[in-house]
Motif scaffolding. Structure first.
Motif, PDB file in Angstrom:
ATOM      1  N   GLU A 146       0.777  -0.626   0.486  1.00  0.00           N
ATOM      2  CA  GLU A 146      -0.224   0.125   0.378  1.00  0.00           C
ATOM      3  C   GLU A 146       0.875   1.449   0.375  1.00  0.00           C
ATOM      4  N   ALA A 147       1.943   1.420   0.888  1.00  0.00           N
ATOM      5  CA  ALA A 147       2.551   2.560   1.164  1.00  0.00           C
ATOM      6  C   ALA A 147       4.017   2.755  -1.038  1.00  0.00           C
ATOM      7  N   LEU A 148       3.562   1.361  -1.328  1.00  0.00           N
ATOM      8  CA  LEU A 148       4.611   1.633  -2.302  1.00  0.00           C
ATOM      9  C   LEU A 148       3.190   2.186  -3.875  1.00  0.00           C
ATOM     10  N   ARG A 149       2.113   1.664  -3.560  1.00  0.00           N
ATOM     11  CA  ARG A 149       1.295   1.995  -4.330  1.00  0.00           C
ATOM     12  C   ARG A 149       0.672   3.903  -3.984  1.00  0.00           C
ATOM     13  N   ASP A 150       0.794   4.156  -3.259  1.00  0.00           N
ATOM     14  CA  ASP A 150       0.355   5.596  -3.073  1.00  0.00           C
ATOM     15  C   ASP A 150       1.326   6.793  -2.661  1.00  0.00           C
ATOM     16  N   ASP A 151       2.755   5.672  -3.657  1.00  0.00           N
ATOM     17  CA  ASP A 151       3.848   6.764  -4.091  1.00  0.00           C
ATOM     18  C   ASP A 151       3.781   6.719  -5.046  1.00  0.00           C
ATOM     19  N   GLY A 152       3.115   5.920  -6.063  1.00  0.00           N
ATOM     20  CA  GLY A 152       2.925   5.872  -6.980  1.00  0.00           C
ATOM     21  C   GLY A 152       3.384   4.308  -8.515  1.00  0.00           C
ATOM     22  N   ALA A 153       4.142   3.554  -7.167  1.00  0.00           N
ATOM     23  CA  ALA A 153       4.479   1.910  -7.638  1.00  0.00           C
ATOM     24  C   ALA A 153       3.265   1.239  -8.753  1.00  0.00           C
ATOM     25  N   SER A 154       3.802   0.915  -9.947  1.00  0.00           N
ATOM     26  CA  SER A 154       2.266   0.066  -9.939  1.00  0.00           C
ATOM     27  C   SER A 154       1.928  -1.002  -9.205  1.00  0.00           C
ATOM     28  N   LYS A 155       0.774  -2.353  -9.765  1.00  0.00           N
ATOM     29  CA  LYS A 155       0.282  -3.684  -9.121  1.00  0.00           C
ATOM     30  C   LYS A 155       1.535  -3.904  -9.086  1.00  0.00           C
ATOM     31  N   GLU A 156       2.183  -3.960 -10.264  1.00  0.00           N
ATOM     32  CA  GLU A 156       3.320  -5.070  -9.979  1.00  0.00           C
ATOM     33  C   GLU A 156       3.934  -5.247  -9.780  1.00  0.00           C
ATOM     34  N   LYS A 157       4.856  -4.128  -9.868  1.00  0.00           N
ATOM     35  CA  LYS A 157       6.244  -3.645  -8.608  1.00  0.00           C
ATOM     36  C   LYS A 157       6.230  -3.633  -7.406  1.00  0.00           C
ATOM     37  N   ALA A 158       4.813  -3.304  -7.138  1.00  0.00           N
ATOM     38  CA  ALA A 158       4.224  -3.436  -5.083  1.00  0.00           C
ATOM     39  C   ALA A 158       4.876  -4.897  -5.041  1.00  0.00           C
ATOM     40  N   ALA A 159       3.539  -4.855  -5.671  1.00  0.00           N
ATOM     41  CA  ALA A 159       3.850  -6.516  -5.164  1.00  0.00           C
ATOM     42  C   ALA A 159       4.950  -7.323  -5.133  1.00  0.00           C
ATOM     43  N   ARG A 160       6.365  -6.462  -6.250  1.00  0.00           N
ATOM     44  CA  ARG A 160       6.975  -7.512  -6.279  1.00  0.00           C
ATOM     45  C   ARG A 160       8.226  -7.576  -5.408  1.00  0.00           C
ATOM     46  N   ILE A 161       7.744  -5.784  -4.922  1.00  0.00           N
ATOM     47  CA  ILE A 161       8.761  -5.410  -3.857  1.00  0.00           C
ATOM     48  C   ILE A 161       8.351  -5.682  -2.456  1.00  0.00           C
ATOM     49  N   ALA A 162       6.861  -5.584  -2.444  1.00  0.00           N
ATOM     50  CA  ALA A 162       6.456  -6.738  -0.977  1.00  0.00           C
ATOM     51  C   ALA A 162       6.541  -8.269  -0.664  1.00  0.00           C
ATOM     52  N   ASN A 163       6.692  -8.855  -1.328  1.00  0.00           N
ATOM     53  CA  ASN A 163       7.300 -10.181  -1.571  1.00  0.00           C
ATOM     54  C   ASN A 163       8.333 -10.489  -1.465  1.00  0.00           C
ATOM     55  N   ALA A 164       9.313  -9.693  -1.367  1.00  0.00           N
ATOM     56  CA  ALA A 164      10.491  -9.583  -1.459  1.00  0.00           C
ATOM     57  C   ALA A 164      11.147  -9.330  -0.030  1.00  0.00           C
ATOM     58  N   ALA A 165      10.026  -8.578   0.494  1.00  0.00           N
ATOM     59  CA  ALA A 165      10.346  -7.709   2.033  1.00  0.00           C
ATOM     60  C   ALA A 165       9.855  -8.458   3.013  1.00  0.00           C
ATOM     61  N   ALA A 166       8.566  -9.583   2.256  1.00  0.00           N
ATOM     62  CA  ALA A 166       7.886 -10.443   3.395  1.00  0.00           C
ATOM     63  C   ALA A 166       9.020 -11.999   3.564  1.00  0.00           C
ATOM     64  N   ALA A 167       9.826 -11.857   2.271  1.00  0.00           N
ATOM     65  CA  ALA A 167      10.106 -12.620   2.243  1.00  0.00           C
ATOM     66  C   ALA A 167      12.041 -12.527   2.695  1.00  0.00           C
ATOM     67  N   GLN A 168      12.217 -11.661   2.414  1.00  0.00           N
ATOM     68  CA  GLN A 168      13.952 -11.644   2.845  1.00  0.00           C
ATOM     69  C   GLN A 168      14.112  -9.789   4.173  1.00  0.00           C
ATOM     70  N   GLY A 169      13.502  -9.898   4.664  1.00  0.00           N
ATOM     71  CA  GLY A 169      12.871  -8.154   5.743  1.00  0.00           C
ATOM     72  C   GLY A 169      13.266  -7.341   4.857  1.00  0.00           C
ATOM     73  N   ARG A 170      12.497  -6.661   5.264  1.00  0.00           N
ATOM     74  CA  ARG A 170      12.244  -5.016   4.899  1.00  0.00           C
ATOM     75  C   ARG A 170      13.314  -4.553   4.755  1.00  0.00           C
ATOM     76  N   SER A 171      14.717  -4.101   5.421  1.00  0.00           N
ATOM     77  CA  SER A 171      15.798  -3.706   5.931  1.00  0.00           C
ATOM     78  C   SER A 171      17.230  -4.187   5.109  1.00  0.00           C
ATOM     79  N   LYS A 172      16.675  -5.386   4.411  1.00  0.00           N
ATOM     80  CA  LYS A 172      17.789  -5.605   4.010  1.00  0.00           C
ATOM     81  C   LYS A 172      17.237  -5.414   2.306  1.00  0.00           C
ATOM     82  N   VAL A 173      15.522  -5.778   1.911  1.00  0.00           N
ATOM     83  CA  VAL A 173      15.408  -5.475   0.485  1.00  0.00           C
ATOM     84  C   VAL A 173      15.467  -3.825   0.092  1.00  0.00           C
TER      85      VAL A 173
END
Length: 92
Positions: free
Chosen positions: A20-47
């Motif tokens: 949601e934060a990425l979408r609010d910043d204007g990221a596409s749905k695909e890009k926001a989902a890709r980053i959000a899933n990477a953050a969940a899998a690897q940790g927000r600080s690493k991503v």
């Protein structure tokens, strides 16, 4: 299954808050989902520490831009000029 709220991510998004934060910043749905899933899998600080090493799109050739667009699956890239490719890549 409860009905999906308008604008909420689908069940495949693993970190809805980041999405949601990425979408609010204007990221596409695909890009926001890709980053959000990477953050969940690897940790927000690493991503969050990634990036910053890529060459600026303006400094790349049209062939390099088309290759990157192909990697991302951007349709119509063969008919795009340099500015169209840059816009498509930045807003993908």
């Amino acid at each position: 299954m409860p009905p999906k709220k308008k604008g909420s991510p689908g069940p495949s998004v693993k970190d809805p808050e980041v999405y949601e934060a990425l979408r609010d910043d204007g990221a596409s749905k695909e890009k926001a989902a890709r980053i959000a899933n990477a953050a969940a899998a690897q940790g927000r600080s690493k991503v969050g520490k990634r990036g910053g090493n890529a060459e600026d799109y303006d400094d790349r050739t049209v062939d390099e831009l088309r290759k990157r667009a192909a990697e991302l699956g951007i349709e119509g890239r063969s008919r795009m000029n340099k500015s169209d490719l840059i816009d498509a890549l930045r807003n993908h």
